[in-house]
Design a protein around this motif. Structure first.
Motif, PDB file in Angstrom:
ATOM      1  N   ASP A  86       1.845   2.647   0.943  1.00  0.00           N
ATOM      2  CA  ASP A  86       2.966   2.270   1.272  1.00  0.00           C
ATOM      3  C   ASP A  86       3.703   1.898   0.095  1.00  0.00           C
ATOM      4  N   GLU A  87       4.472   2.810  -0.447  1.00  0.00           N
ATOM      5  CA  GLU A  87       5.288   2.617  -1.704  1.00  0.00           C
ATOM      6  C   GLU A  87       6.446   1.649  -1.460  1.00  0.00           C
ATOM      7  N   THR A  88       6.762   1.307  -0.238  1.00  0.00           N
ATOM      8  CA  THR A  88       7.928   0.344  -0.001  1.00  0.00           C
ATOM      9  C   THR A  88       7.468  -1.186  -0.424  1.00  0.00           C
ATOM     10  N   LYS A  89       6.250  -1.499  -0.634  1.00  0.00           N
ATOM     11  CA  LYS A  89       5.711  -2.836  -0.733  1.00  0.00           C
ATOM     12  C   LYS A  89       6.120  -3.000  -2.505  1.00  0.00           C
ATOM     13  N   ARG A  90       6.138  -1.833  -3.085  1.00  0.00           N
ATOM     14  CA  ARG A  90       6.377  -1.867  -4.623  1.00  0.00           C
ATOM     15  C   ARG A  90       7.787  -1.659  -4.880  1.00  0.00           C
ATOM     16  N   ASN A  91       8.203  -0.872  -4.093  1.00  0.00           N
ATOM     17  CA  ASN A  91       9.815  -0.730  -4.347  1.00  0.00           C
ATOM     18  C   ASN A  91      10.392  -0.301  -3.026  1.00  0.00           C
ATOM     19  N   PRO A  92      10.895  -1.446  -2.416  1.00  0.00           N
ATOM     20  CA  PRO A  92      11.515  -1.497  -1.208  1.00  0.00           C
ATOM     21  C   PRO A  92      12.862  -0.295  -0.989  1.00  0.00           C
ATOM     22  N   GLN A  93      13.317   0.391  -2.165  1.00  0.00           N
ATOM     23  CA  GLN A  93      14.201   1.212  -1.897  1.00  0.00           C
ATOM     24  C   GLN A  93      13.673   2.734  -1.815  1.00  0.00           C
ATOM     25  N   SER A  94      12.550   2.886  -2.055  1.00  0.00           N
ATOM     26  CA  SER A  94      12.008   3.863  -1.884  1.00  0.00           C
ATOM     27  C   SER A  94      12.007   4.883  -0.707  1.00  0.00           C
ATOM     28  N   VAL A  95      12.277   6.140  -1.033  1.00  0.00           N
ATOM     29  CA  VAL A  95      12.444   7.194   0.016  1.00  0.00           C
ATOM     30  C   VAL A  95      11.011   7.746   0.740  1.00  0.00           C
ATOM     31  N   PRO A  98       5.742   5.691   4.167  1.00  0.00           N
ATOM     32  CA  PRO A  98       4.646   4.714   4.115  1.00  0.00           C
ATOM     33  C   PRO A  98       3.403   5.456   4.903  1.00  0.00           C
ATOM     34  N   ARG A 101       0.974   2.977   6.429  1.00  0.00           N
ATOM     35  CA  ARG A 101       1.419   1.963   7.079  1.00  0.00           C
ATOM     36  C   ARG A 101       1.669   2.571   8.417  1.00  0.00           C
TER      37      ARG A 101
END
Length: 120
Positions: A86-95, A98, A101
Motif C-alpha cells: 500500500d504505497e498510499t500509506k507512504r505517499n497519499p498522492q500515489s497512483v 494498493p 490493501r
C-alpha cells in the motif's frame, strides 16, 4: 582396427549426446521464470509493467520509476514490501494501486514479487 575406430567414434558420440542433454537441461532450468516474475509481468495480475520498466519485460510503462538496482535503493526489503502492499500509506498522492490493501495480490504473491525485484 576398424572395429576400434567404430567403438571410439560411438563413445565420442555418446559423450557428446550426454553433454548436449546436460547443457539443454541447465539452459531450461535457468530460463524458467521466478514466480514473482510471472506475477510482475502478468498483465492481468501484478501488472507491474504497465507503469514500470523491468529488465526482461516487454512494452514497459513509464509512469512509475524503473525497477532496477532494487537492493541498492531498498536495502530493507520490508520497505519495498510496504510500497507494494500500500504505497498510499507512504505517499497519499500515489497512483500506484494498493495491491495488498485492495486484495489484488496475496501476501505470498507480494513476497514473491519483492523477491523477484531483488534479482533486478
Amino acid at each position: 582396427m576398424r572395429g576400434g575406430n567404430r567403438t571410439a567414434h560411438s563413445t565420442a558420440l555418446f559423450v557428446a549426446a550426454v553433454l548436449a542433454v546436460a547443457l539443454l537441461a541447465g539452459a531450461r532450468a535457468s530460463a524458467q521464470a521466478l514466480p514473482g516474475q510471472t506475477l510482475a509481468f502478468d498483465r492481468g495480475k501484478g501488472n507491474c509493467l504497465t507503469c514500470h520498466d523491468i529488465k526482461g519485460g516487454e512494452a514497459p510503462g513509464n509512469v512509475g520509476p524503473p525497477l532496477a538496482d532494487i537492493k541498492a535503493r531498498f536495502p530493507d526489503s520490508k520497505e519495498l514490501r510496504g510500497i507494494v502492499f500500500d504505497e498510499t500509506k507512504r505517499n497519499p498522492q500515489s497512483v500506484m494501486p494498493p495491491f495488498g490493501r485492495n486484495l489484488i495480490l496475496t501476501d505470498g504473491e507480494i513476497d514473491a514479487i519483492v523477491d523477484f525485484l531483488y534479482t533486478r
